[in-house]
Motif scaffolding. Structure first.
Motif, PDB file in Angstrom:
ATOM      1  N   THR A  35       0.833  -1.208   0.000  1.00 41.84           N
ATOM      2  CA  THR A  35       0.000   0.000   0.000  1.00 41.84           C
ATOM      3  C   THR A  35       0.866   1.255   0.000  1.00 41.84           C
ATOM      4  N   ILE A  36       1.967   1.208   0.733  1.00 48.49           N
ATOM      5  CA  ILE A  36       2.870   2.356   0.792  1.00 48.49           C
ATOM      6  C   ILE A  36       3.498   2.626  -0.573  1.00 48.49           C
ATOM      7  N   ASP A  38       2.383   1.725  -3.424  1.00 49.40           N
ATOM      8  CA  ASP A  38       1.353   2.131  -4.375  1.00 49.40           C
ATOM      9  C   ASP A  38       0.904   3.563  -4.128  1.00 49.40           C
ATOM     10  N   TRP A  39       1.053   4.043  -2.900  1.00 50.40           N
ATOM     11  CA  TRP A  39       0.772   5.458  -2.627  1.00 50.40           C
ATOM     12  C   TRP A  39       1.844   6.323  -3.280  1.00 50.40           C
ATOM     13  N   CYS A  40       3.094   5.874  -3.213  1.00 47.91           N
ATOM     14  CA  CYS A  40       4.189   6.640  -3.826  1.00 47.91           C
ATOM     15  C   CYS A  40       4.021   6.717  -5.340  1.00 47.91           C
ATOM     16  N   PRO A  42       1.189   5.100  -7.814  1.00 51.66           N
ATOM     17  CA  PRO A  42       0.011   4.250  -8.028  1.00 51.66           C
ATOM     18  C   PRO A  42       0.087   3.469  -9.347  1.00 51.66           C
ATOM     19  N   SER A  61      10.789   9.974  -3.725  1.00 53.50           N
ATOM     20  CA  SER A  61       9.999  10.142  -2.506  1.00 53.50           C
ATOM     21  C   SER A  61      10.878  10.338  -1.280  1.00 53.50           C
ATOM     22  N   LEU A 181       0.419  10.927 -11.175  1.00 55.87           N
ATOM     23  CA  LEU A 181      -0.357  10.912  -9.930  1.00 55.87           C
ATOM     24  C   LEU A 181      -1.689  11.618 -10.172  1.00 55.87           C
ATOM     25  N   PHE A 200      -8.085   7.778  -4.703  1.00 51.58           N
ATOM     26  CA  PHE A 200      -6.631   7.657  -4.698  1.00 51.58           C
ATOM     27  C   PHE A 200      -5.949   8.975  -4.361  1.00 51.58           C
ATOM     28  N   TYR A 201      -6.702  10.055  -4.300  1.00 49.55           N
ATOM     29  CA  TYR A 201      -6.104  11.388  -4.199  1.00 49.55           C
ATOM     30  C   TYR A 201      -5.556  11.662  -2.802  1.00 49.55           C
ATOM     31  N   ASP A 202      -4.444  12.371  -2.769  1.00 49.48           N
ATOM     32  CA  ASP A 202      -3.857  12.887  -1.540  1.00 49.48           C
ATOM     33  C   ASP A 202      -3.374  14.295  -1.857  1.00 49.48           C
ATOM     34  N   TYR A 205       0.059  15.191  -3.185  1.00 50.86           N
ATOM     35  CA  TYR A 205       0.412  15.073  -4.596  1.00 50.86           C
ATOM     36  C   TYR A 205       0.482  16.445  -5.268  1.00 50.86           C
TER      37      TYR A 205
END
Length: 331
Positions: A35-36, A38-40, A42, A61, A181, A200-202, A205
């Motif tokens: 998950t980590i 894939d966050w970096c 996707p 990252s 992203l 998926f948004y943060d 980004y």
């Protein structure tokens, strides 16, 4: 802890681990290493990225940066690279930015950097780019610089001031895209936030991560040659004697700094190179004023000097007095 990433270089070798469960982490907060990663980067937005490329890109990252604020919606726009007749990308890694956007990023960067420095060193005066006065640092509205190097989401490179741009605009090129992203700031592209990918948004980004700004004039930093600049000067028939003078000066300065009696000069030079992290033993020995003839301290200084001279020779980084910095862009 689980393994996340390793730096390829053997010296220094760096391993990054991530706490996925255990003491201090509630069951609801546990997270997998997949998950980590894939966050970096996707997978949904980067289906064609190979494992090797993904491992190479993910190191972005972990680069040391300073936040420069979150870009507003629709302010980030793609423009074409300029390509020569021979197919060479003339604008490789170089985007443009409006004055309003640059001032916003500078103000946010300055405020954050000041608070960060004061938190780590509450008794030491701030070493801000522009001023030692607290109020002036935090409240400064206008950026004294013309460009910065950094990252915005999956974009990397330089952004240079274009005074002809109105309002709040940040322009990037294909040569700056390392991975994709989902971003609110992106204009009219597939990675713009929609109802289908909003999960998926943060907001991180859309945050500008500053590696460094160019130097403002009041810092009075030396300008330096490089291999390409020397080739241009030779073509323009600048005398060999002048270039040799620059080489001798470039070699003499570091020798004087690393072997001289003034430890303050060496500390100042090490601070510019962030030696607290890259060469912490040498930096600490300088800070506590170890006698310069102490054998281990002398050996550390000699080794650091050799490395400095190797870098200067490799990059042809020789100082040039009485000159202006200039930056050439095909735009």
């Amino acid at each position: 802890w689980e393994f996340l990433w390793a730096r390829k270089d053997e010296n220094p070798q760096v391993f990054v681990f991530f706490a996925v469960s255990g003491a201090g982490i509630n069951t609801s907060e546990e997270i997998s290493i997949e998950t980590i990663t894939d966050w970096c980067i996707p997978k949904q937005f980067n289906p064609g990225l190979t494992v090797g490329k993904r491992d190479k890109r993910i190191k972005l990252s972990f680069s040391q940066t300073t936040p420069g604020g979150k870009l507003p919606r629709g302010s980030l726009r793609k423009i074409n690279d300029i390509i020569s007749n021979d197919g060479e990308i003339m604008t490789d890694g170089c985007g443009l930015i409006s004055l309003e956007a640059l001032n916003f990023i500078w103000k946010t960067f300055s405020s954050y950097k000041y608070k960060h420095d004061k938190l780590l060193n509450p008794s030491v005066p701030s070493n801000k780019i522009n001023s030692d006065a607290e109020d002036e640092i935090v409240e400064e509205e206008e950026c004294p610089c013309s460009q910065f190097q950094g990252r915005i989401g999956g974009l990397k490179g330089m952004w240079v001031l274009d005074p002809s741009l109105d309002g709040f605009q940040v322009l990037f090129r294909d040569s700056q895209v390392k991975y994709h992203l989902p971003m609110e700031s992106m204009e009219n592209l597939s990675c713009t936030i929609t109802m289908n990918n909003s999960a998926f948004y943060d907001e991180l980004y859309d945050t500008v991560d500053i590696k460094e700004f160019d130097d403002s004039p009041i810092r009075n930093k030396k300008a330096f040659l490089n291999k390409r600049a020397i080739q241009i000067l030779e073509h323009r028939r600048v005398p060999d004697e002048y270039l040799m003078e620059r080489v001798e000066k470039g070699i003499h300065d570091p020798i004087s700094t690393y072997s001289g009696d003034y430890i303050s000069d060496l500390i100042r030079d090490l601070n510019k190179k962030d030696a607290r992290k890259t060469n912490p033993v040498l930096w600490k020995m300088c800070a506590i004023e170890v006698d310069k003839d102490e054998p281990y301290f002398a050996k550390k200084r000699v080794n650091a000097l050799k490395k400095e001279l190797e870098t200067i020779e490799k990059k042809a980084r020789y100082p040039v007095p009485h000159c202006y910095y200039f930056r050439m862009l095909p735009d």
